[in-house]
Design a protein around this motif. Structure first.
Motif, short mmCIF file in Angstrom:
data_model
loop_
_atom_site.label_atom_id
_atom_site.label_comp_id
_atom_site.label_asym_id
_atom_site.label_seq_id
_atom_site.Cartn_x
_atom_site.Cartn_y
_atom_site.Cartn_z
N ALA A 2 -16.74 3.13 -1.52
CA ALA A 2 -15.28 3.12 -1.32
C ALA A 2 -14.99 3.11 0.17
O ALA A 2 -15.69 3.75 0.96
CB ALA A 2 -14.64 4.32 -1.97
N VAL A 3 -13.98 2.36 0.52
CA VAL A 3 -13.51 2.31 1.91
C VAL A 3 -12.06 2.74 1.92
O VAL A 3 -11.26 2.25 1.11
CB VAL A 3 -13.64 0.88 2.49
N VAL A 4 -11.72 3.64 2.81
CA VAL A 4 -10.35 4.11 2.93
C VAL A 4 -9.83 3.74 4.31
O VAL A 4 -10.50 3.97 5.31
CB VAL A 4 -10.27 5.64 2.73
N SER A 5 -8.65 3.16 4.32
CA SER A 5 -8.01 2.80 5.58
C SER A 5 -6.75 3.65 5.75
O SER A 5 -5.93 3.74 4.84
CB SER A 5 -7.64 1.32 5.57
N THR B 188 -1.83 4.08 3.58
CA THR B 188 -3.17 4.29 3.03
C THR B 188 -3.55 3.10 2.16
O THR B 188 -2.72 2.51 1.48
CB THR B 188 -3.24 5.57 2.18
N PHE B 189 -4.82 2.76 2.20
CA PHE B 189 -5.35 1.67 1.39
C PHE B 189 -6.78 2.03 1.03
O PHE B 189 -7.56 2.40 1.90
CB PHE B 189 -5.31 0.36 2.18
N THR B 190 -7.10 1.95 -0.24
CA THR B 190 -8.45 2.26 -0.71
C THR B 190 -9.03 1.03 -1.41
O THR B 190 -8.36 0.43 -2.25
CB THR B 190 -8.44 3.45 -1.69
N LEU B 191 -10.25 0.69 -1.04
CA LEU B 191 -10.94 -0.44 -1.64
C LEU B 191 -12.24 0.09 -2.23
O LEU B 191 -13.07 0.65 -1.50
CB LEU B 191 -11.22 -1.50 -0.58
N CYS B 192 -12.41 -0.06 -3.54
CA CYS B 192 -13.63 0.39 -4.21
C CYS B 192 -14.40 -0.83 -4.70
O CYS B 192 -13.87 -1.67 -5.42
CB CYS B 192 -13.28 1.26 -5.40
N THR C 18 0.84 -1.19 0.00
CA THR C 18 0.00 0.00 0.00
C THR C 18 0.88 1.24 0.00
O THR C 18 2.08 1.18 0.20
CB THR C 18 -0.92 0.01 1.23
#
Length: 87
Positions: free
Chosen positions: A38-41, A29-33, A8
C-alpha cells in the motif's frame, strides 16, 4: 509521476499555535493498494488560519476547486482542532 485524482479525501491535520494564531492544515489523502503493498500520499492543500473569531483560508497548489464546500463536511474536526489550539 503519480497523478492523484481530484476526488480524494480531505482530512484536518493537527493545528499549531504561533503568534496568537491557530494554523490548521487541510490535507488531501490518497491510498493505493496493489497486491500486498500500500502507498499512502498526504499532501497539504490549504491552511486555515484562525485569529480570534476570524478564519482565513490560504489555498496551496493542488487545492480542489470546490474546497469551500468540502470544508463544511470537516467543520466538526476543524472546531475540535480550534479548541485544542486555544488550550
Amino acid at each position: 509521476m503519480l497523478r492523484v485524482p481530484e476526488a480524494t479525501d480531505l482530512v484536518v491535520g493537527g493545528g499549531r499555535t504561533t503568534g496568537g494564531r491557530c494554523i490548521i492544515p487541510i490535507v488531501r489523502t490518497f491510498t493505493l493498494c496493489v497486491g500486498g503493498a500500500a502507498v499512502v500520499s498526504l499532501a497539504p492543500v490549504a491552511l486555515l488560519v484562525v485569529e480570534g473569531a476570524s478564519e482565513y483560508l490560504a489555498l496551496l497548489p493542488g487545492a480542489p476547486r470546490a474546497i469551500n464546500g468540502m470544508l463544511e463536511a470537516l467543520r466538526d474536526d476543524i472546531d475540535r482542532e480550534k479548541e485544542r489550539c486555544m488550550d
